[in-house]
Design a protein around this motif. Structure first.
Motif, PDB file in Angstrom:
ATOM      1  N   ASN A 147       2.896  32.588 -16.013  1.00  0.00           N
ATOM      2  CA  ASN A 147       2.736  31.583 -14.961  1.00  0.00           C
ATOM      3  C   ASN A 147       2.304  32.219 -13.656  1.00  0.00           C
ATOM      4  N   VAL A 148       2.850  33.376 -13.333  1.00  0.00           N
ATOM      5  CA  VAL A 148       2.467  34.076 -12.109  1.00  0.00           C
ATOM      6  C   VAL A 148       1.011  34.520 -12.205  1.00  0.00           C
ATOM      7  N   ALA A 149       0.602  34.985 -13.372  1.00  0.00           N
ATOM      8  CA  ALA A 149      -0.785  35.411 -13.548  1.00  0.00           C
ATOM      9  C   ALA A 149      -1.740  34.250 -13.325  1.00  0.00           C
ATOM     10  N   LEU A 150      -1.360  33.051 -13.738  1.00  0.00           N
ATOM     11  CA  LEU A 150      -2.194  31.875 -13.522  1.00  0.00           C
ATOM     12  C   LEU A 150      -2.344  31.557 -12.044  1.00  0.00           C
ATOM     13  N   ARG A 151      -1.352  31.943 -11.256  1.00  0.00           N
ATOM     14  CA  ARG A 151      -1.349  31.601  -9.841  1.00  0.00           C
ATOM     15  C   ARG A 151      -2.069  32.616  -8.977  1.00  0.00           C
ATOM     16  N   LYS A 152      -2.595  33.706  -9.571  1.00  0.00           N
ATOM     17  CA  LYS A 152      -3.330  34.666  -8.761  1.00  0.00           C
ATOM     18  C   LYS A 152      -4.450  33.935  -8.046  1.00  0.00           C
ATOM     19  N   GLU A 153      -4.567  34.217  -6.801  1.00  0.00           N
ATOM     20  CA  GLU A 153      -5.463  33.415  -5.972  1.00  0.00           C
ATOM     21  C   GLU A 153      -6.925  33.718  -6.247  1.00  0.00           C
ATOM     22  N   ASN A 154      -7.655  32.686  -6.532  1.00  0.00           N
ATOM     23  CA  ASN A 154      -9.097  32.711  -6.691  1.00  0.00           C
ATOM     24  C   ASN A 154      -9.665  32.346  -5.318  1.00  0.00           C
ATOM     25  N   PRO A 155     -10.476  33.210  -4.710  1.00  0.00           N
ATOM     26  CA  PRO A 155     -10.968  32.913  -3.351  1.00  0.00           C
ATOM     27  C   PRO A 155     -11.814  31.647  -3.265  1.00  0.00           C
ATOM     28  N   ASN A 156     -12.356  31.196  -4.375  1.00  0.00           N
ATOM     29  CA  ASN A 156     -13.175  29.979  -4.383  1.00  0.00           C
ATOM     30  C   ASN A 156     -12.392  28.744  -4.814  1.00  0.00           C
ATOM     31  N   ALA A 157     -11.119  28.926  -5.095  1.00  0.00           N
ATOM     32  CA  ALA A 157     -10.303  27.806  -5.578  1.00  0.00           C
ATOM     33  C   ALA A 157      -9.922  26.874  -4.433  1.00  0.00           C
ATOM     34  N   ALA A 158      -9.839  25.604  -4.775  1.00  0.00           N
ATOM     35  CA  ALA A 158      -9.297  24.626  -3.831  1.00  0.00           C
ATOM     36  C   ALA A 158      -7.791  24.841  -3.779  1.00  0.00           C
ATOM     37  N   ARG A 159      -7.186  24.492  -2.649  1.00  0.00           N
ATOM     38  CA  ARG A 159      -5.724  24.613  -2.512  1.00  0.00           C
ATOM     39  C   ARG A 159      -5.136  23.263  -2.173  1.00  0.00           C
ATOM     40  N   VAL A 160      -4.032  22.972  -2.846  1.00  0.00           N
ATOM     41  CA  VAL A 160      -3.262  21.766  -2.555  1.00  0.00           C
ATOM     42  C   VAL A 160      -1.918  22.254  -2.042  1.00  0.00           C
ATOM     43  N   LEU A 161      -1.614  21.968  -0.783  1.00  0.00           N
ATOM     44  CA  LEU A 161      -0.364  22.392  -0.163  1.00  0.00           C
ATOM     45  C   LEU A 161       0.547  21.182  -0.010  1.00  0.00           C
ATOM     46  N   VAL A 162       1.703  21.239  -0.641  1.00  0.00           N
ATOM     47  CA  VAL A 162       2.657  20.141  -0.576  1.00  0.00           C
ATOM     48  C   VAL A 162       3.798  20.547   0.340  1.00  0.00           C
TER      49      VAL A 162
ATOM     50  N   CYS B  96       7.519  23.106   6.588  1.00  0.00           N
ATOM     51  CA  CYS B  96       7.276  21.928   7.416  1.00  0.00           C
ATOM     52  C   CYS B  96       5.847  21.949   7.953  1.00  0.00           C
ATOM     53  N   ILE B  97       5.156  20.844   7.783  1.00  0.00           N
ATOM     54  CA  ILE B  97       3.798  20.701   8.300  1.00  0.00           C
ATOM     55  C   ILE B  97       3.846  20.138   9.717  1.00  0.00           C
ATOM     56  N   GLY B  98       4.968  19.530  10.087  1.00  0.00           N
ATOM     57  CA  GLY B  98       5.180  19.107  11.461  1.00  0.00           C
ATOM     58  C   GLY B  98       4.973  17.634  11.742  1.00  0.00           C
ATOM     59  N   ILE B  99       4.770  16.853  10.714  1.00  0.00           N
ATOM     60  CA  ILE B  99       4.584  15.411  10.926  1.00  0.00           C
ATOM     61  C   ILE B  99       5.549  14.660   9.997  1.00  0.00           C
ATOM     62  N   CYS B 100       6.821  14.852  10.256  1.00  0.00           N
ATOM     63  CA  CYS B 100       7.879  14.356   9.368  1.00  0.00           C
ATOM     64  C   CYS B 100       7.821  12.853   9.108  1.00  0.00           C
ATOM     65  N   GLN B 101       7.358  12.074  10.074  1.00  0.00           N
ATOM     66  CA  GLN B 101       7.318  10.625   9.888  1.00  0.00           C
ATOM     67  C   GLN B 101       6.310  10.207   8.825  1.00  0.00           C
TER      68      GLN B 101
ATOM     69  N   GLU C 234       5.843  12.021   5.860  1.00  0.00           N
ATOM     70  CA  GLU C 234       6.187  12.673   4.587  1.00  0.00           C
ATOM     71  C   GLU C 234       6.221  11.672   3.453  1.00  0.00           C
ATOM     72  N   PRO C 235       5.968  12.136   2.263  1.00  0.00           N
ATOM     73  CA  PRO C 235       5.470  13.438   1.832  1.00  0.00           C
ATOM     74  C   PRO C 235       4.013  13.662   2.284  1.00  0.00           C
ATOM     75  N   VAL C 236       3.771  14.874   2.780  1.00  0.00           N
ATOM     76  CA  VAL C 236       2.460  15.260   3.304  1.00  0.00           C
ATOM     77  C   VAL C 236       1.843  16.292   2.364  1.00  0.00           C
ATOM     78  N   VAL C 237       0.547  16.133   2.103  1.00  0.00           N
ATOM     79  CA  VAL C 237      -0.204  17.058   1.263  1.00  0.00           C
ATOM     80  C   VAL C 237      -1.491  17.410   1.993  1.00  0.00           C
TER      81      VAL C 237
ATOM     82  N   VAL D 158      -8.187  18.300   4.563  1.00  0.00           N
ATOM     83  CA  VAL D 158      -7.834  16.879   4.549  1.00  0.00           C
ATOM     84  C   VAL D 158      -6.322  16.781   4.422  1.00  0.00           C
ATOM     85  N   THR D 159      -5.707  15.978   5.288  1.00  0.00           N
ATOM     86  CA  THR D 159      -4.266  15.775   5.257  1.00  0.00           C
ATOM     87  C   THR D 159      -3.968  14.378   4.739  1.00  0.00           C
ATOM     88  N   TYR D 160      -3.279  14.346   3.600  1.00  0.00           N
ATOM     89  CA  TYR D 160      -2.852  13.083   2.993  1.00  0.00           C
ATOM     90  C   TYR D 160      -1.392  12.844   3.365  1.00  0.00           C
TER      91      TYR D 160
END
Length: 124
Positions: free
Chosen positions: A17-32, A70-75, A77-80, A90-92
């Motif tokens: 699982n850790v090997a799958l998470r190695k960062e690909n510089p061209n990969a999109a990132r989803v931050l939750v 914390c992304i800083g916009i608690c009202q 949440e959930p923020v992605v 893009v902030t969802y």
């Protein structure tokens, strides 16, 4: 756990699982956002929905799902946050597992931002 072999199998799965998470510089990132405010608002099922949908579509090398504090916009949440190399972040906001599946399909796969889920739509 009843044996050393079972422990080693657990270790091997974790390493894979850790090997799958190695960062690909061209990969999109989803931050939750997974601070206490995000978790209380339902961020864990949102994180799980992103992870499951991305895995189901075989996109784990192209899209990295991570937790952040914390992304800083608690009202709102959930923020992605979705970061695609070469594009504006893009902030969802007020995310749900159902919305997460749509963001994977529309934004991450088909390159169309789901504007009605963004912070910009909430401010109008």
């Amino acid at each position: 756990m009843k044996s050393l072999a079972e422990l080693q199998a657990i270790r091997d799965r974790a390493k894979a699982n850790v090997a799958l998470r190695k960062e690909n510089p061209n990969a999109a990132r989803v931050l939750v956002g997974m601070a206490t405010c995000g978790i209380a608002a339902g961020a864990r099922p949102v994180l799980n929905a992103f992870t499951e949908e991305i895995a189901k579509r075989g996109l784990t090398e192209d899209i990295m799902v991570t937790q952040t504090g914390c992304i800083g916009i608690c009202q709102y949440e959930p923020v992605v946050e979705v970061e695609i190399p070469g594009q504006e972040k893009v902030t969802y906001v007020k995310m749900t597992p159902e919305k997460a599946v749509r963001v994977v399909n529309d934004h991450l796969v088909n390159k169309n931002v789901v504007k009605e889920f963004t912070i910009g739509a909430m401010e109008n």
